[in-house]
Scaffold this active site. Structure first.
Site, PDB file in Angstrom:
ATOM      1  N   SER A 100      -5.293   4.638  -1.203  1.00 17.42           N
ATOM      2  CA  SER A 100      -6.004   5.215  -0.320  1.00 17.42           C
ATOM      3  C   SER A 100      -7.234   5.950  -1.096  1.00 17.42           C
ATOM      4  O   SER A 100      -7.009   6.689  -2.196  1.00 17.42           O
ATOM      5  CB  SER A 100      -5.206   6.231   0.443  1.00 17.42           C
ATOM      6  OG  SER A 100      -5.971   6.950   1.403  1.00 17.42           O
ATOM      7  N   LYS A 106       1.832   3.209   3.309  1.00 16.26           N
ATOM      8  CA  LYS A 106       0.202   3.397   3.476  1.00 16.26           C
ATOM      9  C   LYS A 106       0.158   3.447   4.939  1.00 16.26           C
ATOM     10  O   LYS A 106      -0.982   3.876   5.468  1.00 16.26           O
ATOM     11  CB  LYS A 106      -0.380   2.144   2.728  1.00 16.26           C
ATOM     12  CG  LYS A 106      -1.977   2.150   2.969  1.00 16.26           C
ATOM     13  CD  LYS A 106      -2.590   3.311   2.294  1.00 16.26           C
ATOM     14  CE  LYS A 106      -3.902   3.550   2.693  1.00 16.26           C
ATOM     15  NZ  LYS A 106      -4.840   2.654   3.404  1.00 16.26           N
ATOM     16  N   HIS A 153       0.717   6.653   6.238  1.00 14.39           N
ATOM     17  CA  HIS A 153      -0.451   7.481   5.834  1.00 14.39           C
ATOM     18  C   HIS A 153      -1.796   7.350   6.684  1.00 14.39           C
ATOM     19  O   HIS A 153      -2.346   8.197   7.239  1.00 14.39           O
ATOM     20  CB  HIS A 153      -1.063   7.058   4.284  1.00 14.39           C
ATOM     21  CG  HIS A 153      -2.119   7.691   3.888  1.00 14.39           C
ATOM     22  ND1 HIS A 153      -3.346   7.137   4.578  1.00 14.39           N
ATOM     23  CD2 HIS A 153      -2.848   8.615   3.138  1.00 14.39           C
ATOM     24  CE1 HIS A 153      -4.566   7.746   3.972  1.00 14.39           C
ATOM     25  NE2 HIS A 153      -4.076   8.753   3.172  1.00 14.39           N
ATOM     26  N   ASN A 154      -1.963   6.095   7.061  1.00  9.90           N
ATOM     27  CA  ASN A 154      -3.127   5.835   8.132  1.00  9.90           C
ATOM     28  C   ASN A 154      -2.840   6.259   9.347  1.00  9.90           C
ATOM     29  O   ASN A 154      -3.725   6.871   9.903  1.00  9.90           O
ATOM     30  CB  ASN A 154      -3.373   4.494   8.436  1.00  9.90           C
ATOM     31  CG  ASN A 154      -4.183   3.883   6.840  1.00  9.90           C
ATOM     32  OD1 ASN A 154      -3.968   4.469   5.902  1.00  9.90           O
ATOM     33  ND2 ASN A 154      -4.820   2.909   6.966  1.00  9.90           N
ATOM     34  N   GLU A 172      -3.588   9.587   9.277  1.00 15.09           N
ATOM     35  CA  GLU A 172      -5.093  10.052   9.200  1.00 15.09           C
ATOM     36  C   GLU A 172      -5.702   9.772  10.371  1.00 15.09           C
ATOM     37  O   GLU A 172      -6.454  10.577  10.842  1.00 15.09           O
ATOM     38  CB  GLU A 172      -5.602   8.608   8.315  1.00 15.09           C
ATOM     39  CG  GLU A 172      -6.993   8.517   8.293  1.00 15.09           C
ATOM     40  CD  GLU A 172      -7.137   7.218   7.471  1.00 15.09           C
ATOM     41  OE1 GLU A 172      -6.875   7.247   6.311  1.00 15.09           O
ATOM     42  OE2 GLU A 172      -7.941   6.429   7.825  1.00 15.09           O
TER      43      GLU A 172
HETATM   44  C1  6PG Z   1      -7.943   5.072   3.256  1.00 14.76           C
HETATM   45  C2  6PG Z   1      -7.972   4.804   4.535  1.00 14.76           C
HETATM   46  C3  6PG Z   1      -8.676   3.316   4.554  1.00 14.76           C
HETATM   47  C4  6PG Z   1      -9.393   2.668   5.801  1.00 14.76           C
HETATM   48  C5  6PG Z   1      -8.246   2.428   6.788  1.00 14.76           C
HETATM   49  C6  6PG Z   1      -8.618   2.917   8.054  1.00 14.76           C
HETATM   50  O1  6PG Z   1      -6.825   5.604   3.152  1.00 14.76           O
HETATM   51  O2  6PG Z   1      -8.655   4.958   2.040  1.00 14.76           O
HETATM   52  O3  6PG Z   1      -6.958   4.794   5.466  1.00 14.76           O
HETATM   53  O4  6PG Z   1      -7.763   2.417   4.273  1.00 14.76           O
HETATM   54  O5  6PG Z   1     -10.168   3.721   6.200  1.00 14.76           O
HETATM   55  O6  6PG Z   1      -8.819   0.926   6.698  1.00 14.76           O
HETATM   56  O7  6PG Z   1      -9.306   2.227   8.859  1.00 14.76           O
HETATM   57  P1  6PG Z   1      -9.466   1.921  10.500  1.00 14.76           P
HETATM   58  O8  6PG Z   1      -9.916   3.388  10.908  1.00 14.76           O
HETATM   59  O9  6PG Z   1     -10.485   0.975  10.574  1.00 14.76           O
HETATM   60  O10 6PG Z   1      -7.988   1.543  10.952  1.00 14.76           O
END
Ligand code: 6PG
Length: 471
Positions: free
Chosen positions: A130, A184, A187-188, A191
């Site tokens: 990430s 991960k 994490h996303n 995010e």
């Molecule tokens: C990171 C991000 C990266 C990317 C994802 C999210 O941790 O660097 O999460 O992996 O931005 O692919 O993308 P989407 O918003 O397209 O799902």
């Protein structure tokens, strides 16, 4: 350079793969890169000039450049391309060669690859990476999992290239099989949740309070100097100061309001449903991206029904501090939901993930790095087995101290018609989670009434059924 000199090879020289490789080279590692697209290879040659970097356009030639046993990392799009590369690779590798997938792969696929490859004699690591392009180049947060016995082969390398906080690299062994990619995915998901909450604050301040972009930038900058400090807050402040080259307008205003996703958000929502762990803020974030995609329909409905949005009656100077506090509480709850899911998944899948370590390695390099992670880590250090962060008295207090602000902001949003599903989900989760009694007794009764599904009682163990229509 000639012969088997490279300590690691990278397949997939898009900007992430290239940057990660250059990062390794900067730390003194001899590296090799391969991509079937000669333009990407040429870019590596250009950017790697003067560094210990080999670039190849032929897979076999690339593999010959790697020290034995080889370590080959893949940074190709998740899904089919990962399997396709592995299929192409296997006949050219020797047993014992290590394959590392650094993409955003779906954890079930990582689980399968780990199992299948180990049966064939190839250790496999699934590593969450990430930090986007800049993180890959200057120091990402790294989330490795997979074949434990193979980790020492790359541990020093990963520690060298990772971001570091207080001199400690943002990388830690997370567990076997798909643990790294599961972390991960979480994490996303977090995010997605944080981005949705910040987007709602933008909507509230723009449509509700009528703040212009310059003022928005000031507000986000101010928040980033306080408890809300974090990477997403920092880039949000930056975004509001940028001008569009084509039109000279503020760039934010010429960007279409339809957000897409590559899949990690959808996967976490799906898996949370499977494990029956509620993560409603993250679910809402995924859902709102989907709703944003219905741009034409939204425009049509807006035309036909008119917009509900009324300017706020509240004084901005009073509402803004409340919004800051509400966001903080909702962000803690977002992390809490993601981590509660991870706690459960770790039990079910036997990962043995150390959540104090997870919150530690998220403090630097990654997209969700934020000052509040220090408090979350402290909670897991106090009690590593926390099923939910709200069981930590200190964090629970942090949330409760902001409860009235959260209510106030959600009420103001409801009155004015600005949609804030993430903030609402945060509040509803808090209210639901602290309700010793929920109305699910009625749902049990209804299920038994129409389908004889039985119900449990408060005063006796076992399953019960009533003849509802005769009573
Ligand atoms: C990171 C991000 C990266 C990317 C994802 C999210 O941790 O660097 O999460 O992996 O931005 O692919 O993308 P989407 O918003 O397209 O799902």
């Amino acid at each position: 350079m000639a012969g088997q000199t490279a300590q690691i090879g990278m397949i997939g020289l898009g900007v992430m793969g290239r940057n990660l490789l250059l990062n390794m080279a900067d730390h003194g590692y001899a590296v090799a890169g391969y991509d079937r697209n000669p333009e990407q290879v040429a870019a590596l040659v250009r950017e790697g000039a003067g560094k210990p970097v080999i670039a190849e356009t032929e897979l076999a030639a690339f593999l010959k450049r790697l020290k034995l046993p080889r370590a080959v990392m893949l940074l190709v799009p998740a899904g089919g391309p990962v399997d396709a590369v592995i299929t192409e690779l296997l006949p050219l590798l020797a047993r014992g060669d290590l394959i590392i997938d650094g993409g955003n792969s779906y954890f079930e696929e990582t689980e399968r690859r780990c199992r299948d490859l180990s049966q064939q004699g190839f250790p496999f690591l699934g590593v969450g990476v990430s930090g986007g392009e800049e993180g890959a180049r200057r120091g990402p947060s790294l989330m490795p999992g997979g074949a434990r016995e193979a980790y020492p082969r790359v541990q020093k390398l990963l520690e060298a290239i990772a971001a570091s906080v207080d001199g400690v690299p943002c990388v830690a062994w997370l567990g076997s099989g798909s643990a790294g990619h599961y972390v991960k995915m979480v994490h996303n998901g977090i995010e997605y949740g944080l981005m949705q909450l910040i987007a709602e604050s933008y909507d509230l301040m723009k449509r509700g309070l009528g703040l212009d972009n310059q003022r928005l930038q000031e507000v986000y900058r101010g928040w980033n100097r306080g408890a809300l400090n974090g990477y997403l807050m920092e880039i949000t402040a930056d975004i509001f100061g940028q001008i569009d080259d084509r039109t000279g307008h503020d760039r934010i205003d010429v960007i279409l309001d339809a957000a897409r996703q590559k899949g990690t958000g959808m996967w976490i929502a799906q898996n949370a449903m499977t494990l029956q762990v509620p993560i409603p803020i993250i679910d809402m974030a995924v859902m709102m991206r989907d709703l944003s995609g219905f741009k034409e329909q939204r425009e049509r409905v807006a035309l036909e029904l008119g917009s509900a949005v009324q300017p706020f009656e509240d004084d901005p100077e009073e509402l803004l501090p409340a919004l800051e506090q509400a966001l903080y509480a909702a962000m803690i709850l977002t992390f809490g939901q993601g981590l509660a899911l991870l706690h459960k998944a770790s039990e079910v899948r036997d990962y043995g993930v150390d959540l104090a370590e997870v919150t530690r390695i998220w403090r630097g390099g990654c997209i969700i790095r934020a000052a509040l992670l220090d408090g979350l880590r402290a909670a897991y250090l106090r009690n590593p087995g926390l099923a939910n962060l709200l069981f930590d008295p200190h964090l629970a207090q942090e949330v409760l101290a902001r409860e009235q602000d959260l209510r106030r902001v959600v009420s103001a949003a409801v009155r004015s018609g600005v949609p804030v599903p993430g903030l609402m989900a945060a509040l509803a989760y808090l209210d639901g989670y602290r309700s010793a009694r929920l109305p699910a007794n009625l749902i049990q009764a209804q299920r038994d009434y129409f389908g004889a599904h039985t119900y449990e009682r408060i005063d006796a163990a076992g399953k019960f059924h009533s003849e509802w229509q005769r009573s």
